[in-house]
Design an enzyme around this catalytic site. Structure first.
Site, short mmCIF file in Angstrom:
data_model
loop_
_atom_site.label_atom_id
_atom_site.label_comp_id
_atom_site.label_asym_id
_atom_site.label_seq_id
_atom_site.Cartn_x
_atom_site.Cartn_y
_atom_site.Cartn_z
N LEU A 49 -11.51 11.86 18.29
CA LEU A 49 -12.38 12.75 17.53
C LEU A 49 -13.28 11.94 16.62
O LEU A 49 -12.88 10.90 16.10
CB LEU A 49 -11.56 13.74 16.71
CG LEU A 49 -10.55 14.60 17.48
CD1 LEU A 49 -10.13 15.78 16.62
CD2 LEU A 49 -11.11 15.07 18.80
N GLY A 94 -7.71 11.50 20.12
CA GLY A 94 -8.44 12.41 20.99
C GLY A 94 -8.81 11.77 22.33
O GLY A 94 -8.99 12.46 23.33
N ASN A 118 -2.10 8.76 17.80
CA ASN A 118 -1.75 8.00 16.59
C ASN A 118 -2.09 8.72 15.29
O ASN A 118 -2.26 8.10 14.24
CB ASN A 118 -2.48 6.64 16.63
CG ASN A 118 -3.99 6.80 16.61
OD1 ASN A 118 -4.51 7.74 17.18
ND2 ASN A 118 -4.68 5.89 15.95
N GLU A 119 -2.22 10.05 15.36
CA GLU A 119 -2.69 10.82 14.20
C GLU A 119 -1.93 10.50 12.92
O GLU A 119 -2.51 10.42 11.84
CB GLU A 119 -2.61 12.33 14.48
CG GLU A 119 -3.76 12.89 15.31
CD GLU A 119 -3.65 12.59 16.79
OE1 GLU A 119 -2.71 11.89 17.20
OE2 GLU A 119 -4.52 13.05 17.54
C1 LIG Z 1 -0.02 21.52 9.24
C2 LIG Z 1 -0.67 21.50 10.59
C3 LIG Z 1 -2.16 21.57 10.47
C4 LIG Z 1 -2.81 21.12 11.73
C5 LIG Z 1 -4.16 20.55 11.39
C6 LIG Z 1 -4.64 19.64 12.45
C7 LIG Z 1 -5.33 18.42 11.88
C8 LIG Z 1 -5.57 17.42 12.97
C9 LIG Z 1 -6.83 16.77 12.78
C10 LIG Z 1 -7.36 15.86 13.55
C11 LIG Z 1 -6.90 15.25 14.75
C12 LIG Z 1 -7.58 14.14 15.10
C13 LIG Z 1 -7.40 13.37 16.31
C14 LIG Z 1 -8.35 12.19 16.39
O1 LIG Z 1 -8.81 11.88 17.45
S1 LIG Z 1 -8.79 11.38 14.96
C15 LIG Z 1 -9.62 9.91 15.47
C16 LIG Z 1 -8.62 8.86 15.67
N1 LIG Z 1 -9.23 7.69 16.19
C17 LIG Z 1 -8.83 6.47 15.85
O2 LIG Z 1 -7.91 6.28 15.11
C18 LIG Z 1 -9.61 5.33 16.44
C19 LIG Z 1 -10.32 4.57 15.40
N2 LIG Z 1 -11.11 3.52 15.99
C20 LIG Z 1 -10.58 2.35 16.45
O3 LIG Z 1 -9.39 2.12 16.44
C21 LIG Z 1 -11.55 1.34 16.95
O4 LIG Z 1 -12.82 1.70 16.51
C22 LIG Z 1 -11.60 1.19 18.49
C23 LIG Z 1 -11.82 2.54 19.20
C24 LIG Z 1 -10.30 0.54 19.00
C25 LIG Z 1 -12.79 0.26 18.86
O5 LIG Z 1 -12.68 -0.95 18.14
P1 LIG Z 1 -13.95 -1.91 17.97
O6 LIG Z 1 -14.60 -2.13 19.28
O7 LIG Z 1 -13.48 -3.10 17.22
O8 LIG Z 1 -15.00 -1.06 17.13
P2 LIG Z 1 -15.00 -0.79 15.56
O9 LIG Z 1 -13.65 -0.45 15.07
O10 LIG Z 1 -15.71 -1.91 14.89
O11 LIG Z 1 -15.88 0.55 15.48
C26 LIG Z 1 -17.29 0.54 15.67
C27 LIG Z 1 -17.90 1.61 14.80
O12 LIG Z 1 -17.41 2.88 15.23
C28 LIG Z 1 -16.81 3.57 14.12
N3 LIG Z 1 -15.70 4.38 14.61
C29 LIG Z 1 -14.59 3.97 15.22
N4 LIG Z 1 -13.81 4.99 15.55
C30 LIG Z 1 -14.46 6.11 15.14
C31 LIG Z 1 -14.16 7.50 15.20
N5 LIG Z 1 -13.04 7.99 15.75
N6 LIG Z 1 -15.05 8.37 14.68
C32 LIG Z 1 -16.18 7.93 14.10
N7 LIG Z 1 -16.53 6.61 14.01
C33 LIG Z 1 -15.68 5.72 14.54
C34 LIG Z 1 -16.34 2.44 13.22
O13 LIG Z 1 -16.17 2.90 11.90
C35 LIG Z 1 -17.49 1.47 13.35
O14 LIG Z 1 -18.55 1.97 12.55
P3 LIG Z 1 -19.55 0.98 11.78
O15 LIG Z 1 -20.25 0.23 12.87
O16 LIG Z 1 -20.43 1.89 11.00
O17 LIG Z 1 -18.70 0.09 10.91
#
Ligand SMILES: CCCCCCCC/C=C\C=C\CC(=O)SCCNC(=O)CCNC(=O)[C@H](O)C(C)(C)COP(=O)(O)OP(=O)(O)OC[C@H]1O[C@@H](n2cnc3c(N)ncnc32)[C@H](O)[C@@H]1OP(=O)(O)O
Length: 243
Positions: A49, A94, A118-119
């Site tokens: 997400l 996601g 990994n939420e």
């Molecule tokens: C009580 C019950 C209530 C129930 C309520 C429900 C609530 C549930 C809510 C939400 C559920 C959410 C599920 C999700 O999917 S949350 C998203 C989880 N994602 C992650 O943890 C992944 C994070 N990202 C990474 O680990 C890495 O970015 C990776 C994908 C491995 C890529 O690595 P790499 O190639 O080294 O790239 P960077 O980390 O440098 O990232 C590049 C830029 O992209 C931005 N980024 C990364 N991930 C996201 C993302 N998910 N969303 C938006 N932006 C993202 C990162 O910040 C870098 O940005 P910038 O260039 O500006 O620094």
């Protein structure tokens, strides 16, 4: 279908909307019976997400975003097409969910390509329908452990736990996806589709019955100050990783 939302294929509102439109187009095309889902950017399947959609926005936006995510899940999970995920990169949260709702998952063998819900590592909770999808794939005990610990599995472990069906060398990913597709397409469509519907119906009904409540839960959960702080800190950590 190649996922293409730079830099990390995060599931933004726009991306989710486009995915649903494209899926509908493919399903309405009688010449199409199957779909291989992969990423345009080897190394990252999808970062899950889009955190920017969940940070610092208003409740109406959170509700719109969550509804779009539910719509995408319902569309892909119930697709009449054979859907094979050719996972050519990291697939957290996601991203993992998206591959779990396909019919078959093939992961390229690279230790950097981890997959999992990994939420909890972000201080958030995987919603019940994420959990249901995982339980349907790897069973209750393995899901409980994976979800509580927010495990991201490298390929060999993902295969062992059943999160993916096959792990192959990176250069064999596309050809394997095509031969898996051929195997699935050898089954008469109507029998396979009805079986898929029968297997998935209880999970679909669970979400459909609680759709509005689930949106409200998400909006109030994500609007909390403590959750906003956790998400902001997580985003900052991602950014600092570079420096
Ligand atoms: C009580 C019950 C209530 C129930 C309520 C429900 C609530 C549930 C809510 C939400 C559920 C959410 C599920 C999700 O999917 S949350 C998203 C989880 N994602 C992650 O943890 C992944 C994070 N990202 C990474 O680990 C890495 O970015 C990776 C994908 C491995 C890529 O690595 P790499 O190639 O080294 O790239 P960077 O980390 O440098 O990232 C590049 C830029 O992209 C931005 N980024 C990364 N991930 C996201 C993302 N998910 N969303 C938006 N932006 C993202 C990162 O910040 C870098 O940005 P910038 O260039 O500006 O620094």
């Amino acid at each position: 279908m190649k996922l293409k939302n730079p830099p990390v294929n995060s599931l933004s509102l726009e991306m989710l909307t486009e995915l649903v439109i494209n899926l509908e187009k493919l399903e309405n095309d009688k010449a199409v019976r199957g779909l291989v889902l992969t990423s345009e950017y080897p190394g990252i399947f999808s970062a899950g997400l889009d955190l920017m959609e969940m940070c610092g926005r208003n409740p109406a936006h959170y509700a719109e975003y969550w509804k779009a995510l539910q719509e995408f899940w319902l569309k892909l999970y119930q697709s009449s097409l054979v859907v094979v995920a050719a996972i050519n990169g990291a697939s957290p949260a996601g991203g993992c969910l998206m591959s779990l709702i396909c019919d078959y998952r093939i992961l390229a063998d690279n230790p950097k390509y981890t997959i999992g819900l990994n939420e909890t590592l972000l201080g958030i909770v995987a919603p019940f329908w994420f959990k249901d999808t995982m339980v349907n794939t790897i069973g209750h005990r393995a899901s409980e452990r994976a979800l509580q610990l927010g495990l991201l599995f490298p390929p060999a472990e993902a295969l062992q736990v059943g999160l993916v069906d096959q792990v192959v060398p990176e250069d064999k990913l596309q050809s394997t996806a095509l031969s898996v597709m051929a195997q699935w397409l050898a089954i008469p469509d109507h029998a396979r589709q009805l079986t898929k519907t029968m297997m998935r119906k209880p999970t679909v009904d669970h979400l459909v019955k609680q759709r509005d409540a689930d949106i409200q839960n998400f909006v109030s959960f994500v609007s909390r100050d403590s959750i906003q702080k956790s998400l902001q800190m997580y985003l900052q950590k991602l950014r600092q990783k570079k420096s």
